[in-house]
Design a protein around this motif. Structure first.
Motif, mmCIF file in Angstrom:
data_model
loop_
_atom_site.group_PDB
_atom_site.id
_atom_site.type_symbol
_atom_site.label_atom_id
_atom_site.label_comp_id
_atom_site.label_asym_id
_atom_site.label_seq_id
_atom_site.Cartn_x
_atom_site.Cartn_y
_atom_site.Cartn_z
ATOM 1 N N UNK A 137 0.814 -1.219 -0.056
ATOM 2 C CA UNK A 137 0.022 -0.207 -0.169
ATOM 3 C C UNK A 137 0.805 1.144 -0.083
ATOM 4 N N UNK A 138 1.760 1.373 0.788
ATOM 5 C CA UNK A 138 2.877 2.357 1.051
ATOM 6 C C UNK A 138 3.656 2.740 -0.455
ATOM 7 N N UNK A 139 4.021 1.548 -0.947
ATOM 8 C CA UNK A 139 4.663 1.896 -2.284
ATOM 9 C C UNK A 139 3.731 2.269 -3.433
ATOM 10 N N UNK A 140 2.591 1.585 -3.493
ATOM 11 C CA UNK A 140 1.688 2.330 -4.411
ATOM 12 C C UNK A 140 1.083 3.864 -4.101
ATOM 13 N N UNK A 141 1.310 4.111 -2.843
ATOM 14 C CA UNK A 141 0.777 5.607 -2.721
ATOM 15 C C UNK A 141 2.504 6.272 -3.141
ATOM 16 N N UNK A 142 3.392 5.880 -2.726
ATOM 17 C CA UNK A 142 4.635 6.516 -3.413
ATOM 18 C C UNK A 142 4.632 6.841 -4.677
ATOM 19 N N UNK A 143 4.287 5.751 -5.575
ATOM 20 C CA UNK A 143 4.397 5.711 -6.744
ATOM 21 C C UNK A 143 3.344 6.889 -7.625
ATOM 22 N N UNK A 144 1.735 6.766 -6.733
ATOM 23 C CA UNK A 144 1.007 7.742 -7.076
ATOM 24 C C UNK A 144 1.225 9.262 -6.788
ATOM 25 N N UNK A 145 2.055 9.592 -5.816
ATOM 26 C CA UNK A 145 2.588 10.635 -5.350
ATOM 27 C C UNK A 145 3.667 11.101 -6.128
ATOM 28 N N UNK A 146 4.176 10.309 -6.926
ATOM 29 C CA UNK A 146 5.614 10.693 -7.774
ATOM 30 C C UNK A 146 6.850 10.721 -7.039
ATOM 31 N N UNK A 147 7.005 10.023 -6.025
ATOM 32 C CA UNK A 147 7.938 10.073 -4.939
ATOM 33 C C UNK A 147 8.960 8.975 -5.495
ATOM 34 N N UNK A 148 8.540 7.865 -6.104
ATOM 35 C CA UNK A 148 9.299 6.717 -6.505
ATOM 36 C C UNK A 148 8.727 6.563 -7.830
ATOM 37 N N UNK A 149 9.424 5.661 -8.863
ATOM 38 C CA UNK A 149 9.093 5.069 -10.059
ATOM 39 C C UNK A 149 9.416 3.559 -9.960
#
Length: 120
Positions: free
Chosen positions: A44-56
């Motif tokens: 869930x955290x990784x998906x949120x980070x991808x959606x926020x543009x913090x990680x690819x």
């Protein structure tokens, strides 16, 4: 005022970004273990980070294990990690100072207690 939930969330984000920056190919299971949360929470955290543009997130196209992914911090993610690092460090320094004061007070109390007297 920062709540415990916000602090816990900040800590989770800080450790997740730190570990991803150090090891982009880390598995979700290993990442969850290192951060101290369960695999579904790290997902869930990784998906949120991808959606926020913090990680690819990208998979290694030539890797026979198609489930292997690389998590790369974006420039925005690096900037946000710097902010989280600063807050984490400030919080830990405050905790350290409070603990140091408590230890000094206990040492003073122990030194002032008569020898052989048990406080129990």
């Amino acid at each position: 005022m920062i709540t415990r939930r916000q602090t816990a969330n900040d800590d989770t984000l800080f450790w997740t970004l730190k570990l991803l920056q150090e090891n982009p190919g880390i598995t979700q299971r290993s990442l969850a273990k290192e951060v101290g949360i369960n695999v579904s929470s790290i997902n869930f955290c990784l998906k949120a980070l991808v959606e926020s543009g913090w990680i690819k997130m990208g998979n290694f196209s030539r890797n026979p294990d198609k489930l292997s992914y690389a998590y790369l911090l974006t420039p925005t993610g690096v900037a946000e990690k710097a902010v989280l690092t600063r807050r984490f460090l400030q919080r830990k320094m405050a905790e350290y100072e409070k603990l140091r004061e408590e230890i000094e007070a206990l040492q003073r109390d122990e030194a002032a207690a008569p020898v052989g007297q048990n406080s129990f």
